[in-house]
Design a protein around this motif. Structure first.
Motif, mmCIF file in Angstrom:
data_model
loop_
_atom_site.group_PDB
_atom_site.id
_atom_site.type_symbol
_atom_site.label_atom_id
_atom_site.label_comp_id
_atom_site.label_asym_id
_atom_site.label_seq_id
_atom_site.Cartn_x
_atom_site.Cartn_y
_atom_site.Cartn_z
ATOM 1 N N MET A 1 14.543 17.703 20.484
ATOM 2 C CA MET A 1 13.725 18.304 21.479
ATOM 3 C C MET A 1 14.365 17.668 22.862
ATOM 4 O O MET A 1 14.994 16.735 22.893
ATOM 5 N N GLY A 2 14.294 18.639 23.841
ATOM 6 C CA GLY A 2 14.773 18.036 25.127
ATOM 7 C C GLY A 2 14.209 17.030 25.658
ATOM 8 O O GLY A 2 12.901 16.632 25.557
ATOM 9 N N ALA A 3 14.962 16.029 26.149
ATOM 10 C CA ALA A 3 14.336 14.664 26.495
ATOM 11 C C ALA A 3 13.282 14.564 27.546
ATOM 12 O O ALA A 3 12.299 14.085 27.380
ATOM 13 N N GLN A 4 13.878 15.433 28.513
ATOM 14 C CA GLN A 4 12.741 15.447 29.506
ATOM 15 C C GLN A 4 11.530 16.113 29.194
ATOM 16 O O GLN A 4 10.349 15.701 29.480
ATOM 17 N N LEU A 5 11.310 17.187 28.434
ATOM 18 C CA LEU A 5 10.207 17.651 27.716
ATOM 19 C C LEU A 5 9.474 16.661 26.950
ATOM 20 O O LEU A 5 8.090 16.678 26.967
ATOM 21 N N PHE A 6 10.276 15.857 26.034
ATOM 22 C CA PHE A 6 9.356 15.056 25.205
ATOM 23 C C PHE A 6 8.912 13.899 26.149
ATOM 24 O O PHE A 6 7.595 13.654 25.910
ATOM 25 N N ASN A 7 9.679 13.706 27.131
ATOM 26 C CA ASN A 7 9.051 12.594 28.040
ATOM 27 C C ASN A 7 7.753 12.724 29.018
ATOM 28 O O ASN A 7 6.991 12.024 29.527
ATOM 29 N N SER A 8 7.735 14.291 29.146
ATOM 30 C CA SER A 8 6.547 14.696 29.847
ATOM 31 C C SER A 8 5.374 14.873 28.951
ATOM 32 O O SER A 8 4.166 15.128 29.445
ATOM 33 N N LEU A 9 5.294 14.896 27.793
ATOM 34 C CA LEU A 9 4.180 14.781 26.759
ATOM 35 C C LEU A 9 3.408 13.371 27.097
ATOM 36 O O LEU A 9 4.164 12.428 27.109
ATOM 37 N N SER A 10 2.233 13.392 26.707
ATOM 38 C CA SER A 10 1.353 12.255 26.635
ATOM 39 C C SER A 10 1.865 11.338 25.621
ATOM 40 O O SER A 10 2.541 11.791 24.511
ATOM 41 N N PRO A 11 1.746 9.988 25.735
ATOM 42 C CA PRO A 11 2.070 9.075 24.678
ATOM 43 C C PRO A 11 1.696 9.461 23.119
ATOM 44 O O PRO A 11 2.379 9.300 22.344
ATOM 45 N N GLU A 12 0.276 9.921 23.318
ATOM 46 C CA GLU A 12 -0.458 10.514 22.075
ATOM 47 C C GLU A 12 0.367 11.376 21.191
ATOM 48 O O GLU A 12 0.761 11.393 20.245
ATOM 49 N N ASP A 13 0.762 12.599 22.185
ATOM 50 C CA ASP A 13 1.472 13.789 21.713
ATOM 51 C C ASP A 13 3.097 13.571 21.101
ATOM 52 O O ASP A 13 3.389 13.690 20.398
ATOM 53 N N GLN A 14 3.530 12.542 21.840
ATOM 54 C CA GLN A 14 4.940 12.023 21.579
ATOM 55 C C GLN A 14 4.685 11.566 20.320
ATOM 56 O O GLN A 14 5.505 11.907 19.375
ATOM 57 N N ALA A 15 3.743 10.810 19.912
ATOM 58 C CA ALA A 15 3.520 10.039 18.548
ATOM 59 C C ALA A 15 3.268 11.259 17.641
ATOM 60 O O ALA A 15 3.808 11.085 16.334
ATOM 61 N N LEU A 16 2.373 12.080 17.935
ATOM 62 C CA LEU A 16 2.293 13.295 16.899
ATOM 63 C C LEU A 16 3.497 14.091 16.683
ATOM 64 O O LEU A 16 3.928 14.296 15.486
ATOM 65 N N VAL A 17 4.580 14.330 17.497
ATOM 66 C CA VAL A 17 5.617 14.932 17.548
ATOM 67 C C VAL A 17 6.722 14.100 16.508
ATOM 68 O O VAL A 17 7.171 14.764 15.530
ATOM 69 N N MET A 18 6.599 12.791 16.747
ATOM 70 C CA MET A 18 7.537 12.035 15.949
ATOM 71 C C MET A 18 6.754 11.944 14.515
ATOM 72 O O MET A 18 7.693 12.054 13.595
ATOM 73 N N GLU A 19 5.779 11.825 14.519
ATOM 74 C CA GLU A 19 5.218 11.962 12.991
ATOM 75 C C GLU A 19 5.422 13.011 12.115
ATOM 76 O O GLU A 19 5.629 13.048 10.864
ATOM 77 N N ALA A 20 5.083 14.136 12.835
ATOM 78 C CA ALA A 20 5.479 15.529 12.149
ATOM 79 C C ALA A 20 6.788 15.702 11.570
ATOM 80 O O ALA A 20 7.159 16.021 10.678
#
Ligand code: NA
Ligand code: NA
Lengths: 304, 422, 166
Positions: A219-238
């Motif tokens: 995923m683009g790092a900028q996009l990833f970092n723009s997500l909320s910490p909760e959503d970042q965790a969801l992306v990593m978990e998926a």
């Protein structure tokens, strides 16, 4: 909470081993986020070839993608490791290396140099040779064979060292070049060989296993970092859930498809790999400093 | 958003902004209006679209065509065709068609074919009593063969936009190309029956052989290029370079009609012509990417598939659309804009992508000589000193003929697929 | 005023003259490289690895610079319907409007072309291993030339003389 759809670029089609992983990631992400976060796959390089996709994620032009590590050597020399021949001997060795500190370090470098975050190390699997001239029982059988490589100096050096007449060629031209005989030989993972119907234009499948090819989900790092910490965790978990599913599918498809390719008329050869390994030692030596000697040695040691 | 993308393009094109710039500006306005993505997409997509090896064939075929014209190769082709068919009823019109077909098998462009052959044959036809308007119309239509018979720039462009192999697209162009040649020949004969004109004295076998010997190096060229590709020796791009080297050797060393000091200017002019085509490819790539981002193909496809239930009806609809587009837009631009929209729908109707590409290219080849905008039309008008208005009327019978041939090519997929081996 | 316009047009056309020969050189380089590639594969049995990449990069430069050159001399493909329907004065106004639109396009390309070239500076090309900036710099270079030529086209329209000659 915000809803989002991520566009995901895939080099191969909806039936491929890559798609298994991307679809699983999408399902899990949707489930974990209760429908807020979804994906839209774009198959067959519709958003660009692999290099442009990696670059595009870094620039914020493409949300997500899965590609081989081929183009990443242009951003971080360390990734040329995956172009070097006979570094990983088993899938388990590669998984151990990638899922540990070395994989994390590579991912961190790509993030800082290219602005691309690796979510998980999916795979294309081992690459094998196909050709139209003769079965390969040893590297000497490659003599005089016109072999197509991807655009990579390391790959050209490898196949030249093995004795072939090697040159890079654009992917869209490969099928016709093999059909007409401009090229005799190419190399790819088994699912790709099956997916693009190389069995129609190539007689011999030689399980040379010369390179283990990861296919990171990114995923683009900028996009990833723009997500909320909760959503970042969801992306990593998926991604963490999808990686083993994809690897399992890739390994299973490789075994099934070797049999299927044999049924479709290809002569399958399982050569002794030792002579191949010996021939390419100078290539590894030549590129060791560029890639990083420690990294190469760590990778070679990962299987033992 | 989609309305802006198409609306801005139409306004800019109508105002006369160069197609290459209009496509880019329309994309930029849409990205900015919809805050679709960072503007870095503009240089990235433009460069990506032209940084492609198969595309290199375009400058090489353009260069080869220019070298052939300067090196005396096209003249010899004309002389030889004259000994073959010049004495028949409507002979010289047939010479124009046959020579264009030969030339087409060497050059990738319809405009180059029209210019090279028309420069010699339009005046010759007028001298034998053909009306200038008819001679020009016949040449403008024959020039369209340039892009149906391989090698061909539009076939390369379709291959790239559709992810097909250039070699396959070339193989697919052969039979449809010969269908068009046949149609044009019959048409020339019928026309000459109704409007009698002079024709050449019949040639003796000796004349034919003599002209053949003079033209042999030119006649070998299609074999060299296409044989090189299908004999498995070179890729289409490399074949284009071989055409360059061959025309250079023949023009400079053998025919000695091409002085070395003329080369730099030929190289420069070929480079400019190439840039004209390639710059459209660059911005059309960007435009296509925005089309994809806005999901235009999916939306149109849903609509079309909901409204139409047969592949036949779809093909007819596509032909009507492209005929209209081809009236105004250059083939290269039209292919790059419409392939990403139409191809997914064609696939969902079970139409083979290679066949669909041939339908598109034949259709847009027609666009080269349909009024009001058509490159072949402009060139033929200049060569014959006929006004665009008169020529526009004179080409109408050829448009009707091509429509019939287009229907045959559309509904007989075998013509396109037989030689591809897929 | 007329003198300034004339000087501008002469200056731009001088640069164009240089670029014309640069394009001829690029075309020659591409031809030599790809011929050599075929020769190497068959005659020497040892394929070239860099020829394809260098030829591709040359094509990109040729396209960007050539677009500017072709634009100046009216060789770019355009739908020239409207100008034919207008009177002489309105046609000149339209020509200037079209040139302004082209200049705006060039400005955007210049700005973002420079940005992308800067960003890809550390990236290396797969075969030659040179910086990818060699590829992307074609964009700002071509854009700058389109901009200059748009100004020359406007200057031309404001002068009494007819069309420029290549
Ligand atoms: Na042609
Ligand atoms: Na037209």
């Amino acid at each position: 909470q915000e809803s989002r759809t991520f566009e995901v670029s895939l080099p191969l089609g909806p039936e491929s081993h890559q798609a298994v992983g991307v679809h699983k990631f999408g399902e899990e992400l949707e489930r974990l986020s209760e429908g807020r976060l979804t994906i839209r796959p774009q198959y067959d390089n519709a958003l660009g070839a692999e290099r442009e996709v990696v670059e595009g994620m870094g620039f914020g032009l493409i949300d997500m993608g899965i590609t081989s590590t081929g183009p990443m050597g242009g951003f971080v020399n360390d990734f040329l490791l995956f172009d070097l021949p006979y570094i990983f001997t088993t899938p388990e060795a590669a998984y151990g290396f990638l899922d540990g500190e070395h994989g994390d370090a590579l991912a961190a470098k790509l993030e800082s140099e290219a602005g691309v975050k690796i979510l998980g190390w999916m795979e294309n699997g081992f690459r094998h040779n196909t050709n139209n001239v003769r079965p390969l029982n040893g590297p000497e059988d490659l003599a005089g064979i016109r072999h197509r490589t991807q655009e990579s100096r390391v790959q050209v050096d490898t196949w030249t060292a093995l004795g072939a007449n090697a040159s890079p060629m654009a992917w869209t031209e490969v099928f016709t070049a093999l059909q007409q005989g401009v090229m005799d030989s190419q190399e790819n993972p088994v699912p790709t060989i099956y997916d693009v119907k190389f069995y129609d234009v190539q007689r011999y499948l030689n399980l040379t296993k010369h390179v283990y090819s990861p296919a990171p989900l990114m995923m683009g790092a900028q996009l990833f970092n723009s997500l909320s910490p909760e959503d970042q965790a969801l992306v990593m978990e998926a991604a963490a859930i999808a990686v083993p599913v994809q690897r399992e599918a890739s390994q299973r498809m490789e075994q099934e498809l070797i049999d299927e390719l044999e049924r479709l008329g290809m002569t399958v050869t399982r050569p002794d790999l030792e002579p191949f390994r010996e021939r390419v030692q100078p290539v590894i030596e030549q590129w060791k400093d560029t890639v990083g000697a420690e990294l190469v040695e760590a990778a070679q040691a990962s299987g033992s | 958003m989609t309305a802006i993308l198409f609306g801005v393009l139409l306004v800019l094109l109508f105002a006369g902004v160069p197609v290459a710039f209009a496509l880019g500006l329309a994309a930029i306005v849409t990205i900015w209006q919809g805050e679709l993505m960072p503007m870095l997409i503009v240089p990235q997509e433009m460069i990506r679209s032209i940084n492609s090896f198969p595309l290199l064939a375009i400058p090489f075929f353009i260069l080869a065509g220019n070298l052939m014209q300067a090196g005396g190769i096209s003249e010899r082709l004309v002389l030889f065709s004259r000994t073959l068919v010049g004495s028949m009823t409507g002979g010289l019109a047939m010479v124009a068609i046959v020579t264009s077909a030969f030339f087409a098998a060497i050059s990738g462009s319809g405009a180059a074919t029209t210019a090279a052959v028309g420069a010699i044959l339009i005046p010759a036809m007028v001298a034998q009593g053909y009306s200038p308007a008819y001679a020009a119309a016949n040449q403008a239509a024959s020039g369209a063969l340039g892009v149906i018979i391989p090698p061909s720039i539009p076939l390369i462009l379709f291959a790239i936009s559709a992810n097909q192999s250039v070699g396959d697209m070339f193989a697919a162009g052969f039979l449809p190309g010969f269908v068009v040649v046949g149609g044009l020949l019959v048409f020339a004969w019928l026309h000459a029956l109704r409007h009698p004109v002079d024709h050449d004295e019949p040639s003796s076998l000796g004349d034919i052989l003599r002209a053949g010997r003079k033209a042999i190096l030119a006649l070998l060229m299609p074999g060299l290029i296409l044989g090189g590709i299908y004999g498995g020796i070179v890729t289409p791009t490399e074949a284009a370079v071989i055409a360059v080297v061959y025309s250079l050797i023949v023009g400079v060393v053998i025919y000695r009609e091409l002085p070395l000091r003329a080369l730099p200017a030929i190289l420069r002019d070929s480079a400019i012509t190439s840039a004209v085509v390639l710059s459209i490819i660059a911005t059309a790539g960007l435009y296509g990417r925005i089309i994809l981002t806005l999901q235009v193909p999916a939306v149109i496809s849903e609509f079309v598939i909901g409204a139409i239930d047969s592949a036949w009806l779809f093909i007819i609809l596509v032909n009507v659309l492209l005929l209209f587009v081809g009236m105004f837009l250059e083939a290269a631009a039209a292919i790059l804009i419409f392939t990403p929209i139409l191809l997914p729908i064609a696939l969902s109707f079970g139409i083979h992508p290679v066949h669909f590409g041939i339908i598109m290219v034949v259709n847009l080849a027609m666009g080269m000589f349909t009024p009001p905008v058509g490159l072949n039309l402009f060139i033929a008008s200049a060569l014959s000193r006929t006004s665009i208005a008169r020529l526009s009327i004179a080409v109408l019978p050829f448009v009707a003929l091509m429509l019939v041939l287009l229907m045959i090519i559309s509904f007989v997929p075998w013509l396109s697929l037989a030689l591809t081996g897929r | 005023m007329q003198a300034v316009l004339s000087a501008l047009v002469r200056g731009v056309d001088g640069v164009n003259w240089l670029i014309g020969w640069l394009m001829a050189a690029l075309m020659a380089v591409m031809t030599v490289l790809i011929s050599w590639q075929v020769f190497a594969r068959y005659v020497m049995g040892d394929s070239l690895t860099f020829s394809e990449e260098v030829a591709r990069f040359s094509t990109v430069w040729l396209t960007m610079l050539g677009a500017a050159y072709a634009y100046r001399y009216g060789a770019l493909i355009a739908v020239e319907l409207l100008a034919g329907l207008l009177g002489r004065r309105m046609a000149i106004v339209l020509k200037i409007v079209v040139a302004l639109a082209s200049a705006a396009f060039a400005l955007i390309l210049l700005r973002h072309g420079l940005a992308i070239t800067e960003r890809v500076l550390p990236q290396t090309a797969p075969s030659t291993r040179v910086s990818m900036a060699w590829l992307y710099a074609a964009m700002p270079a071509g854009a700058a030339m389109i901009l200059l030529n748009a100004l020359a086209v406007i200057a031309d329209s404001l002068r009494p003389q007819p069309e420029a000659q290549p």
